[in-house]
Scaffold this motif. Structure first.
Motif, short mmCIF file in Angstrom:
data_model
loop_
_atom_site.label_atom_id
_atom_site.label_comp_id
_atom_site.label_asym_id
_atom_site.label_seq_id
_atom_site.Cartn_x
_atom_site.Cartn_y
_atom_site.Cartn_z
N UNK A 100 -7.84 11.21 22.35
CA UNK A 100 -7.04 12.41 22.52
C UNK A 100 -7.86 13.70 22.47
N UNK A 101 -8.95 13.69 23.17
CA UNK A 101 -9.78 14.89 23.23
C UNK A 101 -9.88 15.34 24.67
N UNK A 102 -9.96 16.66 24.85
CA UNK A 102 -10.18 17.18 26.19
C UNK A 102 -11.27 18.22 26.12
N UNK A 103 -12.10 18.25 27.13
CA UNK A 103 -13.11 19.29 27.19
C UNK A 103 -12.68 20.32 28.22
N UNK A 104 -12.70 21.57 27.80
CA UNK A 104 -12.26 22.65 28.68
C UNK A 104 -13.34 23.72 28.71
N UNK A 105 -13.69 24.15 29.91
CA UNK A 105 -14.62 25.26 30.05
C UNK A 105 -13.85 26.51 30.42
N UNK B 89 -15.62 24.88 19.49
CA UNK B 89 -15.85 25.79 20.60
C UNK B 89 -17.29 26.25 20.55
N UNK B 90 -17.85 26.38 21.71
CA UNK B 90 -19.23 26.83 21.85
C UNK B 90 -19.15 28.01 22.80
N UNK C 287 -17.89 36.40 29.41
CA UNK C 287 -17.74 35.44 28.33
C UNK C 287 -17.72 34.03 28.90
N UNK C 288 -18.33 33.09 28.18
CA UNK C 288 -18.14 31.71 28.57
C UNK C 288 -17.97 30.87 27.32
N UNK C 289 -17.18 29.85 27.43
CA UNK C 289 -16.94 29.02 26.27
C UNK C 289 -16.66 27.58 26.66
N UNK C 290 -17.18 26.68 25.83
CA UNK C 290 -16.89 25.26 25.99
C UNK C 290 -16.02 24.85 24.81
N UNK D 132 -9.29 30.99 24.19
CA UNK D 132 -8.76 29.89 23.38
C UNK D 132 -7.32 29.57 23.77
N UNK D 133 -6.51 30.64 23.93
CA UNK D 133 -5.13 30.48 24.37
C UNK D 133 -5.05 29.69 25.65
#
Lengths: 198, 198
Positions: free
Chosen positions: B163-168, B135-136, B179-182, B118-119
């Motif tokens: 103002x949204x960003x998608x980060x993997x 977060x997924x 670990x994996x997270x979207x 998350x950080x």
DNA sequence: GCAGCTATTATAACCAGGTACTAATAGTAT
DNA sequence: ATACTATTAGTACCTGGTTATAATAGCTGC
């Protein structure tokens, strides 16, 4: 005139408080040097301000940290569980304190809110070892310093064969929902575990 | 025979170590009472075992906790960021220490692994205030005490309008994915924020 | 049996960083 | 002048030790 002579004293008291706050390991001798007054004055000042001596300050700090260390195992569950019906539902309360917030904004750091929900999702599962496999979470609104976060978990399904459980958690401040999460928890019966729950 | 007289000494050393570990606030006088030997013997024993005096122990504990308090602001980012290309990608390293694990199993608590990811997801976004919206996440395998968790974040899309960003984020121990997270991150431009990132 | 060794205990001087108490001094207010 | 506060000084004492020196006990090897 009283104010003329009393001001320096109050100023010194503020300075002294500040110095000790900045460096709790400072001795009276060092304070004497920095404040340009006698050691007796420093000690009288500490008395008036009810600031304990160096050794007492160190002891208090040590005890505080020792208590923190000792109470860590309790933190295996984040938040106080106030209701728990195993394999059915659970409720926990978690108060957002200074150590949980993003210092610039006073907004709780996400992982604390997550941790409370994750803890509860794991705790509600009636199994020796329960570990989070996946989570699908949504931070609905920010949680702020001082707010009490109430998490409610509901077990939605338990599939005995593959040892998985689905748990939904909703967190509220008052009656506002602040967080929701869908967790899949492995109900490990002892063999290779998947993740570190709480 | 030497062993007959030396054994009690070694046993006492073990007892002494145990007593001090159990209660670091114990005085030599109290140790004297509990071990039924003279205070000099207690002190010789401490010398041999290189155990500092009570006040030194308390000071060390106090310093340790004080350092921890002072370094808290640094923990606004969990893990050490070793590479960062804003709005593109980032890498951080986080070593799992004793305070991060589930004491019974030595498995890292989920929220620490989550917090690192998350950080990083928040840090990689080139904005004053960036907060996690959703977060997924998936814990692929457990992370254990002593392992170094390497998280890699990739910004997948930035939609300027809302103002949204998608980060993997993918976290690895060695070359194993753990670990994996979207993440969906709000790139708050100052108005009402949604969540407490890190 | 007696020197030699270790382990233990005893004794005393000293230390930091104070507390507690008494007293002297300076300044100032009334 | 008197009363009051603030400051400084000095002394005795405290805890929880360190450091050094010496005495004692118990056993060992020869």
């Amino acid at each position: 005139m009283r104010t003329i002579e009393r001001l320096p004293k109050r100023q010194r008291h503020q300075q002294l408080s500040r110095l000790i706050e900045e460096n709790p390991f400072i001795t009276d001798r060092e304070l004497t040097r920095q404040l340009k007054v006698s050691i007796q004055t420093v000690r009288l000042d500490r008395m008036e301000l009810a600031i304990p001596e160096l050794r007492e300050r160190m002891k208090l700090m040590a005890e505080r940290s020792y208590d923190a260390v000792r109470s860590l195992p309790l933190h295996e569950v984040i938040g106080d569980i106030v209701d728990l019906q195993l394999d059915r539902s659970g409720i926990s309360i978690f108060e957002i304190r200074a150590e949980h917030v993003f210092s610039r904004t006073g907004i709780a750091r996400g992982h604390h809110v997550f941790a409370q929900a994750n803890s509860l999702a794991v705790a509600v599962i009636n199994e020796e070892i329960a570990l989070t496999a996946t989570a699908d979470i949504r931070f609905v609104r920010s949680v702020k310093l001082g707010e009490k976060c109430i998490a409610k978990a509901y077990v939605r399904s338990i599939s005995g064969e593959r040892s998985k459980a689905k748990v939904e958690v909703f967190s509220y401040v008052g009656d506002e929902m602040v967080f929701q999460g869908h967790f899949v928890i492995y109900r490990s019966t002892g063999e290779s575990a998947i993740e570190g729950g709480i």
